[in-house]
Each structure stands twice: as structure tokens, then as C-alpha cells.
Design an enzyme around this catalytic site. Structure first.
Site, PDB file in Angstrom:
ATOM      1  N   LYS A  81      25.558  28.147  36.178  1.00 47.21           N
ATOM      2  CA  LYS A  81      26.077  28.528  34.861  1.00 47.21           C
ATOM      3  C   LYS A  81      24.939  29.117  34.013  1.00 47.21           C
ATOM      4  O   LYS A  81      23.861  28.510  33.918  1.00 47.21           O
ATOM      5  CB  LYS A  81      26.658  27.274  34.176  1.00 47.21           C
ATOM      6  N   ASN A 117      42.103  39.912  32.919  1.00 49.04           N
ATOM      7  CA  ASN A 117      43.018  40.676  32.059  1.00 49.04           C
ATOM      8  C   ASN A 117      44.224  39.811  31.715  1.00 49.04           C
ATOM      9  O   ASN A 117      44.309  38.662  32.130  1.00 49.04           O
ATOM     10  CB  ASN A 117      43.424  41.999  32.716  1.00 49.04           C
ATOM     11  N   PHE A 149      52.370  50.393  40.726  1.00 45.27           N
ATOM     12  CA  PHE A 149      52.692  50.345  39.302  1.00 45.27           C
ATOM     13  C   PHE A 149      51.664  51.197  38.573  1.00 45.27           C
ATOM     14  O   PHE A 149      50.540  51.371  39.059  1.00 45.27           O
ATOM     15  CB  PHE A 149      52.628  48.909  38.773  1.00 45.27           C
TER      16      PHE A 149
HETATM   17  O1  PMT Z   1      51.867  40.297  35.094  1.00 45.77           O
HETATM   18  P1  PMT Z   1      52.710  40.607  33.881  1.00 45.77           P
HETATM   19  O2  PMT Z   1      52.250  39.866  32.646  1.00 45.77           O
HETATM   20  O3  PMT Z   1      54.192  40.410  34.154  1.00 45.77           O
HETATM   21  O4  PMT Z   1      52.533  42.155  33.518  1.00 45.77           O
HETATM   22  C1  PMT Z   1      53.012  43.129  34.397  1.00 45.77           C
HETATM   23  C2  PMT Z   1      52.037  44.315  34.503  1.00 45.77           C
HETATM   24  C3  PMT Z   1      51.950  45.038  33.188  1.00 45.77           C
HETATM   25  C4  PMT Z   1      50.665  43.831  34.940  1.00 45.77           C
HETATM   26  C5  PMT Z   1      52.643  45.242  35.632  1.00 45.77           C
HETATM   27  O5  PMT Z   1      53.911  45.697  35.213  1.00 45.77           O
HETATM   28  C6  PMT Z   1      51.734  46.408  35.947  1.00 45.77           C
HETATM   29  O6  PMT Z   1      51.748  47.440  35.284  1.00 45.77           O
HETATM   30  N1  PMT Z   1      50.883  46.280  37.009  1.00 45.77           N
HETATM   31  C7  PMT Z   1      49.880  47.268  37.388  1.00 45.77           C
HETATM   32  C8  PMT Z   1      48.706  47.152  36.470  1.00 45.77           C
HETATM   33  C9  PMT Z   1      47.584  48.108  36.867  1.00 45.77           C
HETATM   34  O7  PMT Z   1      46.587  47.679  37.373  1.00 45.77           O
HETATM   35  O8  PMT Z   1      47.885  49.373  36.694  1.00 45.77           O
HETATM   36  P2  PMT Z   1      46.850  50.599  37.043  1.00 45.77           P
HETATM   37  O9  PMT Z   1      47.546  51.786  36.488  1.00 45.77           O
HETATM   38  O10 PMT Z   1      45.488  50.271  36.601  1.00 45.77           O
HETATM   39  O11 PMT Z   1      46.865  50.617  38.634  1.00 45.77           O
HETATM   40  C10 PMT Z   1      47.728  51.442  39.402  1.00 45.77           C
HETATM   41  C11 PMT Z   1      48.103  50.737  40.688  1.00 45.77           C
HETATM   42  O12 PMT Z   1      46.933  50.577  41.505  1.00 45.77           O
HETATM   43  C12 PMT Z   1      48.739  49.384  40.536  1.00 45.77           C
HETATM   44  O13 PMT Z   1      49.800  49.267  41.477  1.00 45.77           O
HETATM   45  C13 PMT Z   1      47.603  48.416  40.893  1.00 45.77           C
HETATM   46  O14 PMT Z   1      48.116  47.228  41.501  1.00 45.77           O
HETATM   47  C14 PMT Z   1      46.788  49.221  41.873  1.00 45.77           C
HETATM   48  N2  PMT Z   1      45.346  48.931  41.852  1.00 45.77           N
HETATM   49  C15 PMT Z   1      44.633  49.024  40.712  1.00 45.77           C
HETATM   50  C16 PMT Z   1      43.275  48.795  40.720  1.00 45.77           C
HETATM   51  C17 PMT Z   1      42.653  48.446  41.934  1.00 45.77           C
HETATM   52  N3  PMT Z   1      41.342  48.205  41.984  1.00 45.77           N
HETATM   53  N4  PMT Z   1      43.369  48.357  43.059  1.00 45.77           N
HETATM   54  C18 PMT Z   1      44.694  48.614  43.058  1.00 45.77           C
HETATM   55  O15 PMT Z   1      45.357  48.513  44.085  1.00 45.77           O
END
Ligand code: PMT
Length: 407
Positions: free
Chosen positions: A293, A214, A327
Site C-alpha cells: 500500500k 468506472n 456496445f
Molecule cells: O453496467 P451498467 O451500469 O448497466 O451500464 C451499462 C453500460 C453503459 C456500461 C453499457 O451499456 C455500455 O455501454 N458498455 C460499453 C462501455 C464501453 O466500454 O464502451 P466503449 O465505447 O468504450 O467500448 C466499445 C466496446 O469495446 C464495448 O463493447 C467494450 O466492451 C469494448 N472494449 C472496450 C475497451 C477495451 N479495452 N476492450 C473492449 O473490448
């Protein structure tokens, strides 16, 4: 935010003799506009690049070029400035001033101020790439770092000497201001606390050369790690692949996939007082990874996918009390969706960011965000520089850890 940090602060700006001296004019101007008193000290060679009058006009302060000049109270300037300054910033720092400072040489007004001060010193080297890579320069930098001098490393780009893409460029003014903001932040409060931060995206391999990934740059997570370190925390930064330089003084654990990130988080979880998950972890991965590959002619018709572990969910379910911050990257119903995630994952705080607008979120220096804790949203969605947002999260964290300790 900026004004609140710089107001009432005295910054001694030491300018040494490199072509980037002209960029220090912009830095002096920004710091003055942010409310700092900026006192300029120029080396003999710096004066050949920029006139002291330029700095004087911008800062409305006398510019010191003479080792024996004294202030209106009759005190030698380099001593009074070295005492008054909250921070001494050497910008640009030439290879020569780095070498002098590393050896403790005090033979002009700038080098003497560095030797005389007990305040924090930040050096911002800018020079020709070979001068930067020279072993003596690198050795001097190591010596200075060991003594607690802060170094903001130069950037890669076009150099005044004609190199098109080389290390040695003076950093952007915003980068320097962000660094100083962290350094001058009066609220510390994370001493003795271990803060685990995740940053960047993950790469989920299809074969040895291809992956699902991503657009996360890691900037948000790195800003959080730096802000936590500036407040005295012991920081472990678990980072997916990024182009960012590892922040000095912070333990960085590099991982590539979600499963590696999960393992690294589990390894460091027992010692963590707080976990902040800013990483954009891929929710799914190719169900099969080819060892070889995949040849173009053998392109699969479709790609099977499997779910990755939800690390944040797992962290919040683990035994032991720690603060857990997640986040939420959302493009619609920002606050509602984030509140749902906060509840579902039993978090203490969620930082909801709108990643659906141009110029913010993934890859940008800005985030359109709002902090939401268990009592609800704090304020409105607002555009922050990522360093400022990181500062707000840290202010909340310091308060949350205090409340936890009092319970
Ligand atoms: O890295 P940058 O370019 O500075 O951009 C910052 C950002 C946009 C990536 C950051 O601000 C952000 O939003 N990070 C969380 C992105 C995300 O995965 O969001 P989500 O809504 O899909 O996930 C919710 C939370 O679960 C997040 O804290 C994530 O870290 C966590 N997660 C998600 C998926 C997963 N399989 N395991 C997790 O722990």
C-alpha cells in the site's frame, strides 16, 4: 413490449400469509394493467393481511380461498386454475409455503394448486431474515430449485419486523415484472447455442487497496445474460466487480482487471456461438502496480498509464465464425461514432448508448440506446429499461443466428 408479452396470458397469483401480502396487490394491479388475466388464490393466513375484495376489485376476477370452491362450469377451482395458468406466481411466499411445496404437501387451496400444476411456478419469498437464513428454509429452496421452480430472491433493506438492513424484503414490482417478461417470452431460439456475455467495469490496481475503475454496475450485461438464458441459451457471464447477485442457472466467471477479462474471454471463446460485450473495460491501467500500500507521505506526483488490450477488437479478429456484438458508450455524435466502431472492429451489431444524459446509462435501470447492424441503424435512439433492451438484442441475435445457419 410489456403489453405484448402479457396480453392473453393467465397468471395465477398465490398469496400466502406474510405482511408483504399488501405488496402483491400492486403486482396484481400492474399485471392486470399489462393485459394479463390474474387469478388470485389466497391462503387462510393471507386473508388476515389483505381482504380478498381488494384483489377482486383490482383484477375483476373471483378470488379463491376455499379448497372445495368450484368455477361456474362446476370444476374445482384449484384444478382449473392450475391447468389454465401460463405461470403460477407465489407472492409473497412464506417459509411455510416453501416448506409445504418442497414436501409436496397439499392441504389447502394454495398448496394444492402448486402440486396440481404443470405450468412454471415462480416463488417470491419475503420473510424475517432469520427465517430466510434458517437451514430448513435454505434446504427447501434448494429442493425447489432442483425441481425447476423459479425463485426470485428477496432484497436487503428494512424489514417489517424492525430490522433496519437485512435480507427478506419483497422485491420491487418492476423486478418481478421483468422476471416474468423473460419467462413468458414466447420467442426462444437460442437452444443449443453458447452465448458469452461480458458485464460490469474493470478495476485496474494502483496498489493492493486502490484502483482505477468506472461507474458500470453490470446491470446491462446481467440483463443480457438473463434474457439469453430465458431464450434457452447456455450462457457464460464474465463479470467485472459488481454488487449484483449471480443470476441463477448461469455460469458466472468473476474477474477484476481487463487482462483477466481478456483471458476469461479467450478461454470460453472457442465454444461461443455469439459474444456480447456490454462490459465497460478500462482502456488504460496504471503502468506500475505497487505490491505494498502506497503511504500517504510517499504519494507519487503523477500516475503513469499503460494501454489495456482491446478485447472486442481481438475477438472479432479471431478465426472462426461467431456473432460479435459490441456496445458503444458515447456522449456526442452517438450514431456516427458507433457506426465507426462497428466498421473498425468488424462487428455484426453495435448497441450505441448515450451516456451523456442524466438518469440513463451507467448504474441506471435505463439505457438511451439504438441497435445498429451492418445495414444501418434500426429505428431511433430510445429510452429502454435494460431488460427490454436486452430482449431486443436477443430478438436480433436469434434472427442473425438463423440467417447464419441458412448461409
Ligand atoms: O453496467 P451498467 O451500469 O448497466 O451500464 C451499462 C453500460 C453503459 C456500461 C453499457 O451499456 C455500455 O455501454 N458498455 C460499453 C462501455 C464501453 O466500454 O464502451 P466503449 O465505447 O468504450 O467500448 C466499445 C466496446 O469495446 C464495448 O463493447 C467494450 O466492451 C469494448 N472494449 C472496450 C475497451 C477495451 N479495452 N476492450 C473492449 O473490448
Amino acid at each position: 413490449m410489456t403489453e405484448y408479452i402479457f396480453k392473453g396470458k393467465t397468471i395465477a397469483l398465490g398469496v400466502s400469509g406474510g405482511i408483504a401480502a399488501y405488496k402483491a396487490v400492486d403486482l396484481a394491479s400492474e399485471l392486470t394493467q399489462a393485459g394479463a388475466t390474474v387469478k388470485i388464490i389466497m391462503s387462510e393466513n393471507a386473508v388476515k393481511f389483505v381482504s380478498p375484495i381488494t384483489f377482486q376489485s383490482i383484477t375483476c376476477q373471483p378470488v379463491i380461498t376455499d379448497l372445495f370452491a368450484s368455477n361456474p362450469q362446476g370444476r374445482i377451482y384449484h384444478i382449473s386454475i392450475s391447468e389454465e395458468a401460463d405461470v403460477i406466481v407465489i407472492a409473497p411466499a412464506t417459509a411455510n409455503i416453501l416448506a409445504k411445496a418442497a414436501c409436496g404437501i397439499a392441504d389447502d387451496t394454495l398448496s394444492t394448486t402448486i402440486v396440481a400444476t404443470r405450468s412454471a411456478v415462480v416463488m417470491i419469498p419475503a420473510m424475517n431474515n432469520y427465517m430466510w437464513l434458517n437451514k430448513a428454509t435454505q434446504h427447501n429452496l434448494e429442493t425447489l430449485r432442483e425441481r425447476g421452480i423459479h425463485i426470485i430472491e428477496p432484497e436487503v433493506g428494512r424489514l417489517a419486523c424492525g430490522e433496519e438492513e437485512a435480507i427478506g424484503r419483497f422485491p420491487k414490482t418492476e423486478t418481478i415484472i421483468d422476471y416474468l417478461k423473460n419467462l413468458l417470452t414466447v420467442v426462444r431460439g437460442l437452444e443449443g447455442k453458447t452465448i458469452l456475455v461480458t458485464a460490469g467495469g474493470t478495476h485496474e490496481p494502483i496498489d493492493p487497496v486502490r484502483f482505477i475503475g468506472n461507474r458500470s454496475s453490470g446491470k446491462m450485461g446481467y440483463a443480457i445474460a438473463e434474457a439469453a438464458e430465458a431464450r434457452g441459451g447456455d450462457v457464460v457471464l464474465i463479470s467485472g466487480p459488481t454488487c449484483l447477485r449471480p443470476p441463477y442457472g448461469i455460469k458466472v466467471v468473476n474477474v477484476e482487471t481487463a487482462r483477466q477479462m481478456k483471458q476469461a474471454v479467450l478461454d470460453y471463446l472457442p465454444q461461443a456461438d455469439a459474444v456480447i460485450m456490454a462490459a465497460a473495460i478500462a482502456d488504460f491501467r496504471p503502468s506500475e502496480e505497487s505490491v505494498e500500500k502506497i503511504k500517504k507521505e510517499k504519494m507519487p506526483k503523477s500516475l503513469g498509464l499503460g494501454l489495456n488490450p482491446d478485447i472486442l477488437q481481438m475477438v472479432s479478429e479471431k478465426e472462426g465464425r461467431r456473432i460479435v456484438v459490441g456496445f458503444a458508450a458515447e456522449s456526442e455524435n452517438i450514431i456516427e461514432s458507433a457506426v465507426e466502431k462497428l466498421k473498425k472492429k468488424n462487428l455484426d451489431l453495435i448497441v450505441a448508448n448515450n451516456i451523456g444524459k442524466p438518469g440513463v446509462g451507467f448504474g441506471s435501470d435505463l439505457n438511451l440506446a439504438i441497435l445498429i447492424d451492418r445495414s444501418g441503424p434500426m429505428g431511433d435512439l430510445k429510452t429502454y429499461r435494460k431488460s427490454d433492451l436486452a430482449g431486443r438484442i436477443m430478438d436480433w441475435l436469434v434472427g442473425a443466428l438463423k440467417r447464419d445457419a441458412a448461409d
